[in-house]
Design a protein around this motif. Structure first.
Motif, PDB file in Angstrom:
ATOM      1  N   THR A  48      43.411  34.862  44.115  1.00 43.95           N
ATOM      2  CA  THR A  48      42.675  35.758  43.014  1.00 43.95           C
ATOM      3  C   THR A  48      42.096  36.944  43.980  1.00 43.95           C
ATOM      4  O   THR A  48      41.998  36.943  45.285  1.00 43.95           O
ATOM      5  N   LEU A  49      42.335  38.016  43.283  1.00 44.55           N
ATOM      6  CA  LEU A  49      41.922  39.325  43.864  1.00 44.55           C
ATOM      7  C   LEU A  49      40.920  39.958  42.795  1.00 44.55           C
ATOM      8  O   LEU A  49      40.839  39.608  41.727  1.00 44.55           O
ATOM      9  N   ALA A  50      39.779  40.392  43.681  1.00 46.96           N
ATOM     10  CA  ALA A  50      38.639  40.705  42.830  1.00 46.96           C
ATOM     11  C   ALA A  50      38.183  42.090  43.033  1.00 46.96           C
ATOM     12  O   ALA A  50      38.391  42.511  44.538  1.00 46.96           O
ATOM     13  N   ARG A  51      37.584  42.994  42.354  1.00 49.73           N
ATOM     14  CA  ARG A  51      37.036  44.158  42.789  1.00 49.73           C
ATOM     15  C   ARG A  51      35.820  44.552  41.871  1.00 49.73           C
ATOM     16  O   ARG A  51      35.674  43.958  40.572  1.00 49.73           O
ATOM     17  N   LYS A  52      35.029  45.785  42.293  1.00 50.29           N
ATOM     18  CA  LYS A  52      34.117  45.944  41.589  1.00 50.29           C
ATOM     19  C   LYS A  52      34.432  47.408  40.890  1.00 50.29           C
ATOM     20  O   LYS A  52      35.207  48.381  41.709  1.00 50.29           O
ATOM     21  N   PHE A  53      34.167  47.793  39.751  1.00 48.35           N
ATOM     22  CA  PHE A  53      34.417  49.090  39.157  1.00 48.35           C
ATOM     23  C   PHE A  53      33.419  49.454  38.230  1.00 48.35           C
ATOM     24  O   PHE A  53      33.179  49.085  37.095  1.00 48.35           O
ATOM     25  N   GLY A  54      32.265  50.185  38.981  1.00 42.50           N
ATOM     26  CA  GLY A  54      31.241  50.577  38.128  1.00 42.50           C
ATOM     27  C   GLY A  54      30.430  49.514  38.035  1.00 42.50           C
ATOM     28  O   GLY A  54      29.742  48.591  39.134  1.00 42.50           O
ATOM     29  N   ASN A  55      29.869  49.183  36.662  1.00 40.50           N
ATOM     30  CA  ASN A  55      29.255  47.766  36.428  1.00 40.50           C
ATOM     31  C   ASN A  55      30.246  46.637  36.065  1.00 40.50           C
ATOM     32  O   ASN A  55      29.511  45.729  35.238  1.00 40.50           O
ATOM     33  N   GLU A  56      31.568  47.094  36.231  1.00 39.64           N
ATOM     34  CA  GLU A  56      32.488  45.939  35.946  1.00 39.64           C
ATOM     35  C   GLU A  56      33.168  45.265  36.920  1.00 39.64           C
ATOM     36  O   GLU A  56      33.132  45.509  38.289  1.00 39.64           O
ATOM     37  N   THR A  57      33.055  43.938  36.799  1.00 34.87           N
ATOM     38  CA  THR A  57      33.739  42.955  37.652  1.00 34.87           C
ATOM     39  C   THR A  57      35.194  42.534  37.200  1.00 34.87           C
ATOM     40  O   THR A  57      35.286  42.144  36.158  1.00 34.87           O
ATOM     41  N   ILE A  58      36.109  42.922  38.159  1.00 33.93           N
ATOM     42  CA  ILE A  58      37.561  42.549  37.672  1.00 33.93           C
ATOM     43  C   ILE A  58      38.252  41.676  38.350  1.00 33.93           C
ATOM     44  O   ILE A  58      38.094  41.598  39.662  1.00 33.93           O
ATOM     45  N   ARG A  59      38.749  40.638  37.940  1.00 35.46           N
ATOM     46  CA  ARG A  59      39.524  39.450  38.612  1.00 35.46           C
ATOM     47  C   ARG A  59      40.647  39.519  38.178  1.00 35.46           C
ATOM     48  O   ARG A  59      41.160  39.445  37.059  1.00 35.46           O
ATOM     49  N   MET A  60      41.774  39.095  39.420  1.00 32.87           N
ATOM     50  CA  MET A  60      42.995  38.913  38.845  1.00 32.87           C
ATOM     51  C   MET A  60      43.600  37.673  39.495  1.00 32.87           C
ATOM     52  O   MET A  60      43.388  37.272  40.733  1.00 32.87           O
ATOM     53  N   MET A  61      44.363  36.928  38.842  1.00 33.58           N
ATOM     54  CA  MET A  61      44.989  35.647  39.353  1.00 33.58           C
ATOM     55  C   MET A  61      46.409  35.652  39.228  1.00 33.58           C
ATOM     56  O   MET A  61      46.740  35.911  38.052  1.00 33.58           O
ATOM     57  N   PHE A  62      46.998  35.130  40.188  1.00 31.54           N
ATOM     58  CA  PHE A  62      48.615  34.816  40.231  1.00 31.54           C
ATOM     59  C   PHE A  62      48.809  33.454  40.939  1.00 31.54           C
ATOM     60  O   PHE A  62      48.124  33.090  41.936  1.00 31.54           O
ATOM     61  N   SER A  63      50.084  32.956  40.692  1.00 36.56           N
ATOM     62  CA  SER A  63      50.563  31.839  41.345  1.00 36.56           C
ATOM     63  C   SER A  63      51.751  32.038  41.992  1.00 36.56           C
ATOM     64  O   SER A  63      52.538  32.535  41.698  1.00 36.56           O
ATOM     65  N   ILE A  64      51.922  31.506  43.294  1.00 36.44           N
ATOM     66  CA  ILE A  64      53.102  31.604  44.226  1.00 36.44           C
ATOM     67  C   ILE A  64      54.074  30.798  43.542  1.00 36.44           C
ATOM     68  O   ILE A  64      55.332  30.731  44.019  1.00 36.44           O
ATOM     69  N   ALA A  65      53.722  29.882  42.690  1.00 35.58           N
ATOM     70  CA  ALA A  65      54.678  28.819  42.101  1.00 35.58           C
ATOM     71  C   ALA A  65      55.801  29.400  41.376  1.00 35.58           C
ATOM     72  O   ALA A  65      56.968  29.170  41.172  1.00 35.58           O
ATOM     73  N   ASP A  66      55.483  30.743  40.892  1.00 34.36           N
ATOM     74  CA  ASP A  66      56.435  31.440  40.083  1.00 34.36           C
ATOM     75  C   ASP A  66      57.630  31.829  41.010  1.00 34.36           C
ATOM     76  O   ASP A  66      58.751  32.059  40.384  1.00 34.36           O
ATOM     77  N   ILE A  67      57.595  31.875  42.144  1.00 30.84           N
ATOM     78  CA  ILE A  67      58.732  32.268  43.252  1.00 30.84           C
ATOM     79  C   ILE A  67      59.591  31.031  42.900  1.00 30.84           C
ATOM     80  O   ILE A  67      60.989  31.260  42.831  1.00 30.84           O
ATOM     81  N   GLN A  68      59.074  29.900  43.236  1.00 34.68           N
ATOM     82  CA  GLN A  68      60.071  28.721  43.366  1.00 34.68           C
ATOM     83  C   GLN A  68      60.660  28.506  41.853  1.00 34.68           C
ATOM     84  O   GLN A  68      61.860  27.803  41.756  1.00 34.68           O
ATOM     85  N   ASN A  69      60.000  28.728  40.730  1.00 33.05           N
ATOM     86  CA  ASN A  69      60.495  28.679  39.531  1.00 33.05           C
ATOM     87  C   ASN A  69      61.412  29.435  38.916  1.00 33.05           C
ATOM     88  O   ASN A  69      61.920  29.477  37.886  1.00 33.05           O
ATOM     89  N   ALA A  70      61.518  30.641  39.577  1.00 32.15           N
ATOM     90  CA  ALA A  70      62.295  31.939  39.071  1.00 32.15           C
ATOM     91  C   ALA A  70      63.876  31.186  39.205  1.00 32.15           C
ATOM     92  O   ALA A  70      64.458  30.604  39.940  1.00 32.15           O
ATOM     93  N   GLU A  71      64.491  31.580  38.126  1.00 30.99           N
ATOM     94  CA  GLU A  71      65.932  31.378  37.878  1.00 30.99           C
ATOM     95  C   GLU A  71      66.717  31.901  38.617  1.00 30.99           C
ATOM     96  O   GLU A  71      66.353  33.376  38.766  1.00 30.99           O
ATOM     97  N   GLU A  72      67.523  31.485  39.740  1.00 31.46           N
ATOM     98  CA  GLU A  72      68.550  32.355  40.368  1.00 31.46           C
ATOM     99  C   GLU A  72      69.676  33.009  39.540  1.00 31.46           C
ATOM    100  O   GLU A  72      70.402  32.483  38.623  1.00 31.46           O
ATOM    101  N   GLU A  73      69.783  34.425  39.961  1.00 33.46           N
ATOM    102  CA  GLU A  73      70.820  34.975  38.957  1.00 33.46           C
ATOM    103  C   GLU A  73      71.865  34.721  39.721  1.00 33.46           C
ATOM    104  O   GLU A  73      72.275  34.778  40.953  1.00 33.46           O
ATOM    105  N   PRO A  74      73.094  34.726  38.679  1.00 27.06           N
ATOM    106  CA  PRO A  74      74.628  34.602  39.208  1.00 27.06           C
ATOM    107  C   PRO A  74      74.833  35.759  40.338  1.00 27.06           C
ATOM    108  O   PRO A  74      74.429  36.872  40.328  1.00 27.06           O
TER     109      PRO A  74
END
Length: 268
Positions: A109-135
């Motif tokens: 999770t990444l989080a930051r403040k922007f004025g009166n806003e709270t912004i949160r971002m989420m990503f998963s490292i599982a997508d690296i393992q699930n990525a299909e190998e290109e020929p």
């Protein structure tokens, strides 16, 4: 396992295959049990008990050795690297986003403040393992000598934006790929807790709500203004470049931790 580590393992496996002689397994032989004096049998039982104290299974020793070899290789591969990579130092020095990373979890999770806003971002490292190998094939250089991006696999990323003096939340589902965020959809939830809570109950309630149109079906001018709105809040190319780099960095650490945990369990 990261793409870079997979390439290292192929190379290491080839070199080990050349450097190490292949052990030939002989046929399995059954020993004939003969009667022995009581003292000898007692000694044999004591020896058998001491050898089996390592584990109950006959394959545990070999598995532990293989795990130790892999663990040694992974640690040696990063032995000369600094404790914290340069890209991570730079990201922290900017002081825009706070990294919330729990060891053993595959989500970041990444989080930051922007004025009166709270912004949160989420990503998963599982997508690296699930990525299909290109020929594998030789790619022709692009016009103008432009290099292909190093991280081309997609990583799902979601953003939530809430306001301290306002109700509701804006949630944005994106795909981080090739140094950019590709927006899938942008939804609004009248209840900020419902839009940001990570529970099965909240997820179930969200499924029955209208999440908004597909982003690419919006008027082009509306798409452009939403993208500018996100850019102003730090959801930009720099952040999109950081996500795959940190994913590989964390996946490597989690893989080493996994090797250590499994080996300790086998050895117990």
């Amino acid at each position: 396992m990261s793409v870079l580590r997979a390439l290292r393992q192929v190379t290491a496996s080839s070199s080990r295959a050349v450097a190490r002689p292949v052990a030939r397994s002989g046929s399995l032989r059954l020993a004939t049990v003969q009667l022995a004096p009581r003292a000898s049998m007692t000694a044999a039982r004591a020896f058998s008990a001491s050898t089996c104290r390592f584990s109950e299974g006959s394959t545990d020793v070999v598995l532990s050795q293989k795990l130790a070899e892999e663990l040694k290789y992974e640690k040696e591969a990063v032995a000369d690297a600094p404790g914290e990579p340069e890209f991570l130092k730079t990201f922290k020095e900017e002081g825009v986003w706070e990294i919330q990373d729990v060891a053993g979890n595959d989500e970041v999770t990444l989080a930051r403040k922007f004025g009166n806003e709270t912004i949160r971002m989420m990503f998963s490292i599982a997508d690296i393992q699930n990525a299909e190998e290109e020929p594998e094939y030789e790619q022709e250089p692009s016009e103008g000598g432009e290099e292909q991006p190093l991280h081309s696999y997609p990583i799902r990323s979601s953003f939530s934006i809430t306001k301290a003096n306002g109700k509701g939340s804006i949630n944005i589902d994106t795909m981080c790929q090739e140094g950019a965020f590709i927006i899938d959809n942008m939804s609004y939830y009248p209840d900020a807790q419902l839009g940001t809570e990570l529970t099965a109950e909240a997820d179930w309630k969200r499924r029955g709500l209208y999440i908004g149109p597909q982003f690419d079906t919006l008027d082009v001018s509306v798409q452009e203004e939403i993208e500018k709105w996100l850019q102003e809040r730090g959801i930009n190319e720099n952040l999109a470049a950081f996500v795959p780099e940190y994913s590989e960095y964390k996946e490597q650490k989690e893989y080493v931790r996994w090797l250590e945990n499994v080996k300790n369990f086998v050895d117990a």
